[in-house]
Design a protein around this motif. Structure first.
Motif, PDB file in Angstrom:
ATOM      1  N   ARG A   1       1.088  -1.188  -0.128  1.00 51.79           N
ATOM      2  CA  ARG A   1       0.194   0.181   0.043  1.00 51.79           C
ATOM      3  C   ARG A   1       0.795   1.191   0.072  1.00 51.79           C
ATOM      4  N   CYS A   2       1.798   1.153   0.840  1.00 50.63           N
ATOM      5  CA  CYS A   2       2.681   2.278   1.185  1.00 50.63           C
ATOM      6  C   CYS A   2       3.893   2.270   0.505  1.00 50.63           C
ATOM      7  N   SER A   3       4.363   1.104  -0.035  1.00 48.04           N
ATOM      8  CA  SER A   3       5.840   0.833  -0.509  1.00 48.04           C
ATOM      9  C   SER A   3       7.064   0.925   0.803  1.00 48.04           C
ATOM     10  N   THR A   4       6.442   0.854   1.885  1.00 50.34           N
ATOM     11  CA  THR A   4       7.502   0.924   3.050  1.00 50.34           C
ATOM     12  C   THR A   4       8.064  -0.488   3.065  1.00 50.34           C
ATOM     13  N   ASN A   5       9.556  -0.733   3.319  1.00 47.69           N
ATOM     14  CA  ASN A   5      10.132  -2.009   3.708  1.00 47.69           C
ATOM     15  C   ASN A   5      10.289  -2.251   5.189  1.00 47.69           C
ATOM     16  N   ASN A   6       9.445  -3.116   5.592  1.00 47.24           N
ATOM     17  CA  ASN A   6       9.423  -3.623   7.007  1.00 47.24           C
ATOM     18  C   ASN A   6      10.454  -4.168   7.393  1.00 47.24           C
ATOM     19  N   PRO A   7      10.707  -4.341   8.506  1.00 45.31           N
ATOM     20  CA  PRO A   7      11.803  -5.178   9.466  1.00 45.31           C
ATOM     21  C   PRO A   7      11.149  -6.720   9.371  1.00 45.31           C
ATOM     22  N   LEU A   8      12.004  -7.373   9.598  1.00 49.17           N
ATOM     23  CA  LEU A   8      11.735  -8.890   9.564  1.00 49.17           C
ATOM     24  C   LEU A   8      11.014  -9.438  10.774  1.00 49.17           C
ATOM     25  N   LEU A   9      11.394  -8.891  11.935  1.00 46.68           N
ATOM     26  CA  LEU A   9      10.521  -9.009  13.119  1.00 46.68           C
ATOM     27  C   LEU A   9       9.778  -7.862  13.499  1.00 46.68           C
ATOM     28  N   ASN A  10       8.326  -7.710  13.365  1.00 48.90           N
ATOM     29  CA  ASN A  10       7.735  -6.607  13.665  1.00 48.90           C
ATOM     30  C   ASN A  10       7.101  -6.763  15.213  1.00 48.90           C
ATOM     31  N   SER A  11       7.305  -5.822  15.985  1.00 51.94           N
ATOM     32  CA  SER A  11       6.843  -5.797  17.312  1.00 51.94           C
ATOM     33  C   SER A  11       5.287  -5.440  17.094  1.00 51.94           C
ATOM     34  N   GLN A  12       4.721  -4.827  16.365  1.00 51.26           N
ATOM     35  CA  GLN A  12       3.501  -4.454  16.216  1.00 51.26           C
ATOM     36  C   GLN A  12       2.715  -5.368  15.443  1.00 51.26           C
ATOM     37  N   GLY A  13       3.132  -6.639  14.917  1.00 53.14           N
ATOM     38  CA  GLY A  13       2.420  -7.842  14.585  1.00 53.14           C
ATOM     39  C   GLY A  13       2.665  -7.781  12.900  1.00 53.14           C
ATOM     40  N   SER A  14       1.592  -8.484  12.420  1.00 55.81           N
ATOM     41  CA  SER A  14       1.671  -8.743  10.857  1.00 55.81           C
ATOM     42  C   SER A  14       1.027  -7.389  10.339  1.00 55.81           C
ATOM     43  N   MET A  15       1.486  -6.312  10.410  1.00 53.26           N
ATOM     44  CA  MET A  15       1.217  -5.108   9.742  1.00 53.26           C
ATOM     45  C   MET A  15       2.345  -4.311   9.386  1.00 53.26           C
ATOM     46  N   CYS A  16       2.070  -3.204   8.692  1.00 54.23           N
ATOM     47  CA  CYS A  16       2.920  -2.288   8.196  1.00 54.23           C
ATOM     48  C   CYS A  16       3.256  -1.282   9.164  1.00 54.23           C
ATOM     49  N   ILE A  17       4.531  -1.169   9.448  1.00 56.94           N
ATOM     50  CA  ILE A  17       4.708  -0.167  10.524  1.00 56.94           C
ATOM     51  C   ILE A  17       4.832   1.376  10.208  1.00 56.94           C
ATOM     52  N   ASN A  18       4.352   1.700   9.098  1.00 55.37           N
ATOM     53  CA  ASN A  18       4.158   2.901   8.465  1.00 55.37           C
ATOM     54  C   ASN A  18       2.645   3.347   8.265  1.00 55.37           C
ATOM     55  N   CYS A  19       1.774   2.348   7.722  1.00 56.58           N
ATOM     56  CA  CYS A  19       0.253   2.667   7.489  1.00 56.58           C
ATOM     57  C   CYS A  19      -0.516   1.968   8.082  1.00 56.58           C
ATOM     58  N   ARG A  20       0.062   0.918   8.852  1.00 60.07           N
ATOM     59  CA  ARG A  20      -0.494   0.138   9.683  1.00 60.07           C
ATOM     60  C   ARG A  20      -1.635  -0.956   8.951  1.00 60.07           C
ATOM     61  N   GLN A  21      -1.349  -1.138   7.634  1.00 66.18           N
ATOM     62  CA  GLN A  21      -2.101  -2.014   6.740  1.00 66.18           C
ATOM     63  C   GLN A  21      -1.808  -3.258   7.005  1.00 66.18           C
ATOM     64  N   PRO A  22      -3.050  -4.115   7.456  1.00 62.81           N
ATOM     65  CA  PRO A  22      -2.345  -5.741   7.689  1.00 62.81           C
ATOM     66  C   PRO A  22      -1.959  -6.310   6.476  1.00 62.81           C
ATOM     67  N   PHE A  23      -0.706  -7.212   6.759  1.00 67.70           N
ATOM     68  CA  PHE A  23      -0.542  -8.252   5.630  1.00 67.70           C
ATOM     69  C   PHE A  23      -1.415  -9.270   5.178  1.00 67.70           C
ATOM     70  N   ILE A  24      -1.571  -9.563   4.097  1.00 69.93           N
ATOM     71  CA  ILE A  24      -2.287 -10.699   3.777  1.00 69.93           C
ATOM     72  C   ILE A  24      -1.237 -11.806   3.168  1.00 69.93           C
ATOM     73  N   TYR A  25      -1.219 -13.283   3.830  1.00 68.76           N
ATOM     74  CA  TYR A  25      -0.234 -14.012   3.497  1.00 68.76           C
ATOM     75  C   TYR A  25      -0.748 -15.096   2.646  1.00 68.76           C
ATOM     76  N   SER A  26      -0.066 -15.565   2.159  1.00 72.53           N
ATOM     77  CA  SER A  26      -0.358 -16.926   1.267  1.00 72.53           C
ATOM     78  C   SER A  26      -0.462 -18.165   2.225  1.00 72.53           C
ATOM     79  N   ALA A  27      -1.257 -18.940   2.274  1.00 73.73           N
ATOM     80  CA  ALA A  27      -1.630 -19.988   3.154  1.00 73.73           C
ATOM     81  C   ALA A  27      -0.822 -21.095   3.009  1.00 73.73           C
TER      82      ALA A  27
END
Length: 1170
Positions: free
Chosen positions: A990-1016
């Protein structure tokens, strides 16, 4: 004591001695030179006996009454027969002073001035013994073994039968105190006590051993004679005081019997009576009757009376416990009330108190004054003295507090109770007035005024009725309030109300005890004495001088009440004391009178459980609304064996069947036929049925079954046939029965089920049309296919089939099928419980893939419940979210667990790394061993070093400990940064921000807070952005706005194999132009940023610009909303499972479908319709 002069005779000579014939009919007297024989009844001289030539000094009668002897100054002894004939004479050297017969051997002792002789009929001569002094008196002991001689020199010599001296008693006065009279106490209890009267004016007592006993008494006169009563309780004495006096056996003077004009030389007591005869110096002879009046007091069960004139005995009439109080003085009056006892003595009144009610009276107060009174009454704090017309109230200190003067002589007084110092007195006067006086009230209250003098009074327990006995011995009972005469009875000398029953009194008279209850006739029975109290079933009777509590069964008054059908009153009387047979009669009469309460209490008394059970049954029926008394009475008669009477009542009450049942139960078939007759076919049929019952009891089941069938009692016949397992006979009956006869058909089917004839039972239920029972039959016999086919035709039985089926599956360890069956049956709670148990077991057994699947099923189950139940909607939606999250975590962790535990892995290192990274970002605690290992391999050294440090803080399994320690050392040789390739993999689309491998905020972007959608499958981040519909746009409108048709272009990329018509697959054409002015992209860039998540909301115009090939929709069932996703990379092919809505790379999903033939996440078969 009250002496009455019975007769008086005068002779011309001085009377020196007299003696009674042992039977008391005659008196012989020494008068002058004659022996006079008199009639004891009236003193008439029967015959004078002449035989002596000088004055006769002494006479004595033998104990057997055949002989008597006389001694004279002419020195001779004459033996006379009872026929007044002289038969023997013998002489002494001096004048004869006294004679005495041995009470046992009839040996005669004759004493003169110088010797004494012993003569018996068996001897030819008289044995004589010399003495040193003149003998004045003599007497034998009771056993005839010893003879006591009283002498002029003050000596008492005790000799044996041979005349030998054994004991010598010397009086202190010597010759100045000559012994003038002696007597042995005739009582056996006194152990040969000798009373000695001397002219030293003393009375003393000695034992046979010569020891002086008791207290020596001063007489103040010279005693000339002493004599005991026959039982030894009193002494009579006479002498120079010209009186005959009465003394106790201890020498206490009680009073004067008679005053005379001359010395009393002799006195004797008539044998076994209270008559005293005395002879005087002037020749007069008097006969007195001593009336020993009963001095006593009664309060409830306590009776106090005078004993031996100087003692008081307190007796508990119930326990028969006695207490003797020795007063050592003449007891004149006694009164008892509660714990107080008043004893009037000649010079004082003693007040005794029993503080603890333990029959231990002690003197607490003394009134040291001499009182002359007719009656004495004691209260709690006062003594009441009655002196003819005057009543005086004295305190225990002797102070006169009140005085009442009556208009006439007081005849009767009684304390009727009350509080202390306020007691009430009931007073009866000679003029017929009856008063009530309260101690604290100076004014008497007149209750009644009779015409005759009052003799006895009593008031009922409730103070409502007054019973009076007048001087004509008539009992009168009045109502105190109305002054009305209720009834009267003749021949009464005393009366008392029952203290426990208001309507009962008793009175005595003419040797009869009379008991009267209410207005019924008097019941009489013989009784000696007269009654003084009535308490319960005990009547206190005074006979002569003894009081006794007589147990009188109250049967007569009870039966009087029974005759009038007054059962409750009869029960009250019975409680006072009746026999067991009386209780049974009362219970039976009350039962027949339908007074079940009284009958029940009476039967409880005699412990008759049969009748108590009958009464209990009737009471239960009455509670249910039955009120036919004739029917109840018929039951009672049947219990009593009065079968004909019971049958008549049953018939009258319209219950002929009960009569028939009674007769047949008793096997009285002849009576039953007679009762039924030939006119009642229904009853005849019933009789046949009863005969069949008899045949059944006689162990002839087949005959009984046939009889039941002939009587039309199909149910009973079926029971017998079913019990014996005759299935062929039973199916014949079932096929013959009409389908409307449901009850017998149901019995047939029940027996077929019990006998395990499924086919017969199914046929029977089908004939009945009882589909529910048929379904239950199939379920119970586990014929599931037949049950399912029945459910297809009749869906209303779905619950009845699938619930037992699910339970059966669960019992056979087929839990997943059981859960589905519960779900089909609509039993959501049971389905959830099964899933929860399966999930728990899977986690415990480390089957994490199964655990993830079960959690997913649980979440969908919660979604179903939320859709159906509004009350549980919020709770179930929360559980849905929680279980969805857990399902995905366990699904992911199952791959990591297999990687760490198994030697080989089917996943690429990148996949394992992505799985671990996903878990780390979604878990708040813990580090997985796989991530540190794969981080090192893939160049994510910073993440690896962090992971090793975290692992050091945890408890590591021993099998991994060496590997972790080695890796922890090795990682320190690597650079402290991650590879750039991995950082690019975590770019936000969404915002083209590179996120760290380990995110303390969970499975979401550290910039826009958009949740990640993962392949199952690989758990890489998919190029999808979730968007939301603008306000007012419904799901249907959004679908219509989005172009659902994908443009067909020739240069489109290959789509790959079709994996299912229901799958949502997103294919992007590489040649498609993406202009920079894409409305969706503009929407993303314009609204992004900020510290909180800002969702992408699209309008209708944006939706129109979208193509179906760019959009994926999770079509959640209600109450959830649909979720919309837009792909931002057209060249990435993405597929979504239509069941669990998990996103996959299309190639991965196709491979997994081929491997498992189902979705790897929700296990939906590939061929299952959506």
């Amino acid at each position: 004591m009250r002496p009455i002069e019975k007769w008086k005779e005068t002779v011309r000579d001085r009377v020196y001695d007299l003696a009674f014939k042992p039977d008391g009919s005659q008196i012989i007297m020494a008068a002058g030179q004659r022996v006079l024989v008199c009639d004891a009844k009236d003193g008439t001289i029967i015959q004078p006996l002449k035989g002596h030539s000088d004055t006769v000094y002494c006479v004595a009668y033998a104990r057997d009454g055949k002989r008597f002897a006389s001694g004279s100054a002419d020195k001779s002894i004459i033996i006379w027969t009872s026929k007044l004939e002289g038969i023997l004479r013998y002489t002494h050297n001096d004048a004869i002073q006294c004679v005495a017969y041995n009470p046992i051997t009839h040996q005669l002792a004759s004493c003169s001035s110088g010797d004494f002789g012993l003569w018996s009929p068996e001897q030819k001569s008289v044995n004589k013994n010399k003495v040193s002094s003149r003998i004045t008196c003599c007497g034998w002991t009771n056993d005839g073994q010893y003879l006591a001689l009283g002498m002029m020199n003050g000596v008492v010599s005790i000799r044996n039968k041979n005349g030998e001296e054994k004991v010598k008693i010397e009086r202190p006065g010597g010759s100045l105190s000559p012994i003038w009279s002696i007597a042995w106490n005739p009582s056996r209890d006194e152990h040969d006590t000798l009373a000695v009267a001397d002219w030293g004016q003393k009375l003393s007592f000695y034992q046979l051993s010569g020891k002086q006993v008791l207290k020596e008494r001063t007489l103040n006169y010279d005693p000339c004679c002493i004599s005991y009563f026959s039982k030894g309780e009193y002494i009579v004495m006479g002498g120079s005081d010209k009186q005959v006096s009465l003394y106790t056996k201890d020498g206490v003077r009680l009073g004067t019997i008679g005053d005379h004009k001359a010395w009393v030389w002799t006195c004797r007591v008539k044998p076994d009576s209270n008559y005293v005869v005395c002879g005087c110096q002037d020749g007069t002879i008097y006969c007195y009757q001593l009336n020993f009046t009963t001095v006593h007091g009664l309060y409830k069960d306590l009776y106090a009376y005078r004993d031996n004139m100087t003692n008081v005995i307190v007796q508990d009439l119930i326990t028969e416990q006695n207490l003797r109080i020795k007063c050592h003085e003449l007891v004149k009056k006694i009164a008892i009330y509660r714990n107080r006892l008043a004893i009037q003595l000649p010079e004082k009144i003693n007040i005794c108190t029993d503080d603890l009610s333990t029959m231990e009276y002690r003197i607490t107060d003394k009134i040291c004054k001499k009182f002359e009174c007719n009656l004495l009454v004691v209260c709690s704090q006062h003594v009441i003295l009655c002196q003819e017309k005057r009543l005086q109230c004295l305190s225990f200190a002797g102070v006169k507090e009140k005085e009442w003067v009556m208009e006439s002589m007081i005849r009767y007084i009684k304390v009727i109770g009350g509080p202390p110092c306020k007691e009430g007195l009931l007073v009866g006067l000679k003029n017929g007035a009856i008063l009530k006086i309260f101690i604290d009230n100076p004014f008497p209250i007149t209750l009644l005024k009779l015409s005759l003098s009052v003799r006895c009074l009593d008031m009922s327990a409730s103070r409502k009725k007054l019973a009076v006995v007048d001087e004509r011995n008539t009992l009168l009972v009045y109502d105190i309030k109305s002054k009305e005469l209720l009834f009267q009875e003749p021949n009464a000398n005393s009366v008392a109300w029952n203290t426990q029953c208001e309507d009962m009194l008793c009175f005595s008279g003419n040797g009869y005890l009379n008991i009267k209850a209410s207005n019924f006739p008097v019941h009489q029975q013989k009784m000696q004495g007269f009654m003084v109290g009535y308490n319960g079933s005990r009547i206190f009777c005074l006979h002569v001088y003894s009081m006794s509590a007589v147990e009188v069964p109250q049967s007569a008054p009870m039966y009087q009440y029974l005759e009038k059908k007054m059962f409750k009153e009869a029960y009250q009387i019975a409680c006072l004391g009746v026999t067991d047979s009386d209780w049974r009669d009362l219970a039976t009469e009350a039962l027949e009178g339908l007074d079940f309460e009284t009958a029940k209490k009476a039967f409880i008394r005699i412990r008759d459980l049969r009748y108590l059970e009958l009464i209990s049954n009737i009471e239960e029926r009455k509670k249910r609304g039955e009120n036919d008394n004739e029917l109840f009475l018929a039951d009672v008669y049947a219990f009593q064996g009065k079968f004909r009477e019971a049958a008549k009542l049953y018939k009258r009450a319209g219950h002929e069947s009960k009569a028939l049942s009674m007769y047949t139960d008793l096997r009285m078939f002849e009576y039953a036929k007679e009762f039924v007759g030939a006119t009642d076919p229904q009853s005849s049929k019933l009789l046949i049925t009863k005969q069949a019952d008899w045949a059944k009891c006689s162990k002839e089941p087949r005959a009984a079954a046939e009889m039941y069938l002939s009587a039309g009692e199909h149910a009973k016949a079926i029971d017998i046939i079913g019990e014996h397992g005759w299935a062929d006979m039973l199916i014949d009956i079932a096929r013959k029965l009409d389908k409307a006869e449901r009850e017998p058909l149901a019995k047939c089917a029940m027996h077929f089920k019990r006998l395990r004839h499924h086919g017969y039972a199914s046929e029977t239920y089908s004939k009945m049309g009882d589909l529910k029972a048929l379904v239950q039959l199939h379920v119970e016999t586990r014929h599931w296919e037949e049950a399912f086919s029945l459910v297809e035709k009749h869906p209303q039985f779905k619950y009845d089939v699938f619930v037992p089926y699910a339970q059966w599956l669960a019992e056979n360890d087929r839990f997943e099928e059981a859960q589905k069956a519960f779900h089909k049956a609509g039993r959501q709670n049971e389905a959830v419980k099964v899933l929860e148990q399966l999930t728990h077991n899977a986690v415990v057994e480390n089957r994490f893939n199964d655990a993830g699947y079960y959690y997913w099923m649980l979440s969908m189950q919660c979604l179903d419940i939320a859709r159906e139940s509004k009350e549980q909607k919020k709770e179930m939606l929360e559980k849905f979210e929680s279980f969805q999250h857990l399902a995905e975590l366990y699904y992911v962790y199952s791959s990591i667990q297999r990687y760490t535990d198994e030697p080989f892995s089917s996943h690429m290192p990148e996949t394992i790394f992505s799985l671990c990274r996903f878990l780390l970002n979604n878990l708040t605690k813990g580090v997985l061993p796989g991530i540190s290992k794969e981080s090192c391999k893939l160049g994510a050294y910073k993440l690896a070093r962090y992971s090793y440090e975290k692992l050091q803080e945890l408890h590591i399994p021993s099998r991994l400990l060496e590997s972790v320690e080695l890796g922890s050392l090795t990682i320190h040789s690597k650079p402290f940064h991650d590879s750039e390739d991995f950082i690019e993999d975590m770019m936000c689309y969404r915002c083209s921000t590179n996120n760290p491998l380990l995110n303390s905020q969970g499975s979401m972007c550290i910039n826009c807070r958009q949740p990640f959608i993962y392949s199952a499958s690989s758990y890489e981040v998919l190029p999808l952005v979730q968007f939301y519909l603008g306000e007012g746009i419904s799901d249907e409108e959004a679908l219509s706005l989005i172009d659902l048709e994908v443009p067909h272009t020739e240069d489109c990329k290959a789509r790959g194999p079709d994996v299912g018509s229901d799958l949502e697959a997103l294919r992007i054409d590489d040649g498609l132009d993406h202009t920079d002015d894409d409305p969706f992209s503009a929407k993303m860039s314009f609204e992004q940023g900020g510290s909180t998540f800002v969702p992408v909301k699209v309008s209708r115009s944006v939706l129109r610009s979208m193509s179906r090939r760019d959009v994926l929709i999770k079509r959640w069932p209600k109450p959830l909303n649909w979720e919309y996703f837009r792909s931002l990379l057209p060249d990435v092919s993405i597929t979504m499972c239509p069941s669990c809505f998990k996103m996959f790379h299309s190639e991965d999903y196709e491979i997994l479908l081929l491997q498992h033939n189902c979705c790897p996440y929700c296990r939906r078969p590939i061929d299952e319709p959506n």
